[in-house]
Write an enzyme that holds these catalytic residues in place. Structure first.
Site, PDB file in Angstrom:
ATOM      1  N   ILE A 180       0.654  -1.569   0.087  1.00 30.81           N
ATOM      2  CA  ILE A 180       0.199  -0.040  -0.092  1.00 30.81           C
ATOM      3  C   ILE A 180       1.224   1.295   0.377  1.00 30.81           C
ATOM      4  O   ILE A 180       1.537   1.289   0.735  1.00 30.81           O
ATOM      5  CB  ILE A 180      -1.178  -0.017   0.850  1.00 30.81           C
ATOM      6  CG1 ILE A 180      -2.061   1.000   1.186  1.00 30.81           C
ATOM      7  CG2 ILE A 180      -0.264   0.500   2.492  1.00 30.81           C
ATOM      8  CD1 ILE A 180      -3.380   0.911   2.183  1.00 30.81           C
ATOM      9  N   CYS A 181       0.425   2.000  -0.600  1.00 29.09           N
ATOM     10  CA  CYS A 181       0.914   3.496  -0.945  1.00 29.09           C
ATOM     11  C   CYS A 181       0.583   4.971  -0.692  1.00 29.09           C
ATOM     12  O   CYS A 181      -0.870   4.043   0.368  1.00 29.09           O
ATOM     13  CB  CYS A 181       1.925   3.655  -1.768  1.00 29.09           C
ATOM     14  SG  CYS A 181       0.964   3.859  -3.378  1.00 29.09           S
ATOM     15  N   ARG A 182       0.746   5.980  -0.636  1.00 31.10           N
ATOM     16  CA  ARG A 182      -0.788   7.206  -0.710  1.00 31.10           C
ATOM     17  C   ARG A 182      -2.101   6.703  -1.668  1.00 31.10           C
ATOM     18  O   ARG A 182      -3.046   6.819  -1.155  1.00 31.10           O
ATOM     19  CB  ARG A 182      -0.065   8.098  -1.612  1.00 31.10           C
ATOM     20  CG  ARG A 182      -0.861   9.418  -0.991  1.00 31.10           C
ATOM     21  CD  ARG A 182      -0.590  10.700  -1.033  1.00 31.10           C
ATOM     22  NE  ARG A 182      -1.727  12.277  -1.348  1.00 31.10           N
ATOM     23  CZ  ARG A 182      -2.458  12.250  -2.086  1.00 31.10           C
ATOM     24  NH1 ARG A 182      -2.554  11.762  -2.434  1.00 31.10           N
ATOM     25  NH2 ARG A 182      -2.591  13.265  -1.813  1.00 31.10           N
ATOM     26  N   THR A 230      -3.976   4.213   1.029  1.00 34.19           N
ATOM     27  CA  THR A 230      -4.543   5.096   2.053  1.00 34.19           C
ATOM     28  C   THR A 230      -5.103   6.117   1.527  1.00 34.19           C
ATOM     29  O   THR A 230      -5.945   5.980   3.340  1.00 34.19           O
ATOM     30  CB  THR A 230      -2.771   5.264   2.514  1.00 34.19           C
ATOM     31  OG1 THR A 230      -2.017   4.413   2.655  1.00 34.19           O
ATOM     32  CG2 THR A 230      -3.102   5.682   4.141  1.00 34.19           C
TER      33      THR A 230
END
Length: 184
Positions: free
Chosen positions: A71-73, A100
């Protein structure tokens, strides 16, 4: 010609459903430590993309049978992390769709910490500042200074075409984007 497995995505709600049933979800957040400190999914652990070593991470896992969720932004860095695992021969990975931002927007549990300026905003601020400086210096001192604006513009085009941003990679290493272990 070698064909690679496509990057699999998973909806944040599906991950939360797995966690709610007691399934041990291995969720890796690949953002900078400062971004992670600001907000992250409950249960995620931080391994910044620029420090990601797929071989080492797979060796440290109990089983390669269970998927690894990245997961990232929003999506981009998570996808790059998945591609790194796939390139290393580990295809049991999935990118969290929407990152996120989607996780929080869906009301899923997050940990909130100290507010920070996102890496994306830092790139926009830095690139915009350099363009303005180049134009002003080119107008006021010498036309050659406009080369700064041209260089930054070229870098932004390259980032858009390749989905790789050199400026973001440099900014991610800056002291204000790091978190001391005592502050976590």
């Amino acid at each position: 010609m070698e064909t690679r497995a496509p990057v699999r995505t998973i909806d944040p709600v599906e991950i939360q459903k797995l966690a709610d049933t007691g399934y041990q979800v291995d969720l890796i957040d690949v953002r900078t430590p400062a971004e992670f400190r600001e907000i992250h999914a409950v249960g995620a652990r931080n391994v910044p993309l620029d420090q990601l070593d797929p071989e080492q991470m797979i060796l440290g896992r109990e089983s390669d049978i269970e998927p690894l969720y990245l997961i990232c932004r929003s999506d981009s860095r998570g996808k790059k992390a998945c591609e790194a695992f796939i390139a290393a021969g580990h295809t049991n990975v999935a990118n969290v769709a929407g990152g996120t931002v989607a996780w929080a927007d869906l009301g899923l549990p997050v940990v909130r910490g100290r507010k920070t300026v996102s890496l994306e905003r830092q790139v926009r601020i830095t690139a915009g500042s350099l363009v303005v400086i180049g134009v002003v210096l080119g107008w006021a001192l010498h036309p050659a200074w406009a080369g700064i604006a041209a260089f930054v513009g070229s870098g932004l085009v390259f980032a858009g075409v390749t989905d790789t941003c050199g400026m973001a990679m440099i900014l991610a290493k800056m002291p204000w984007n790091q978190v001391r272990a005592t502050n976590e």
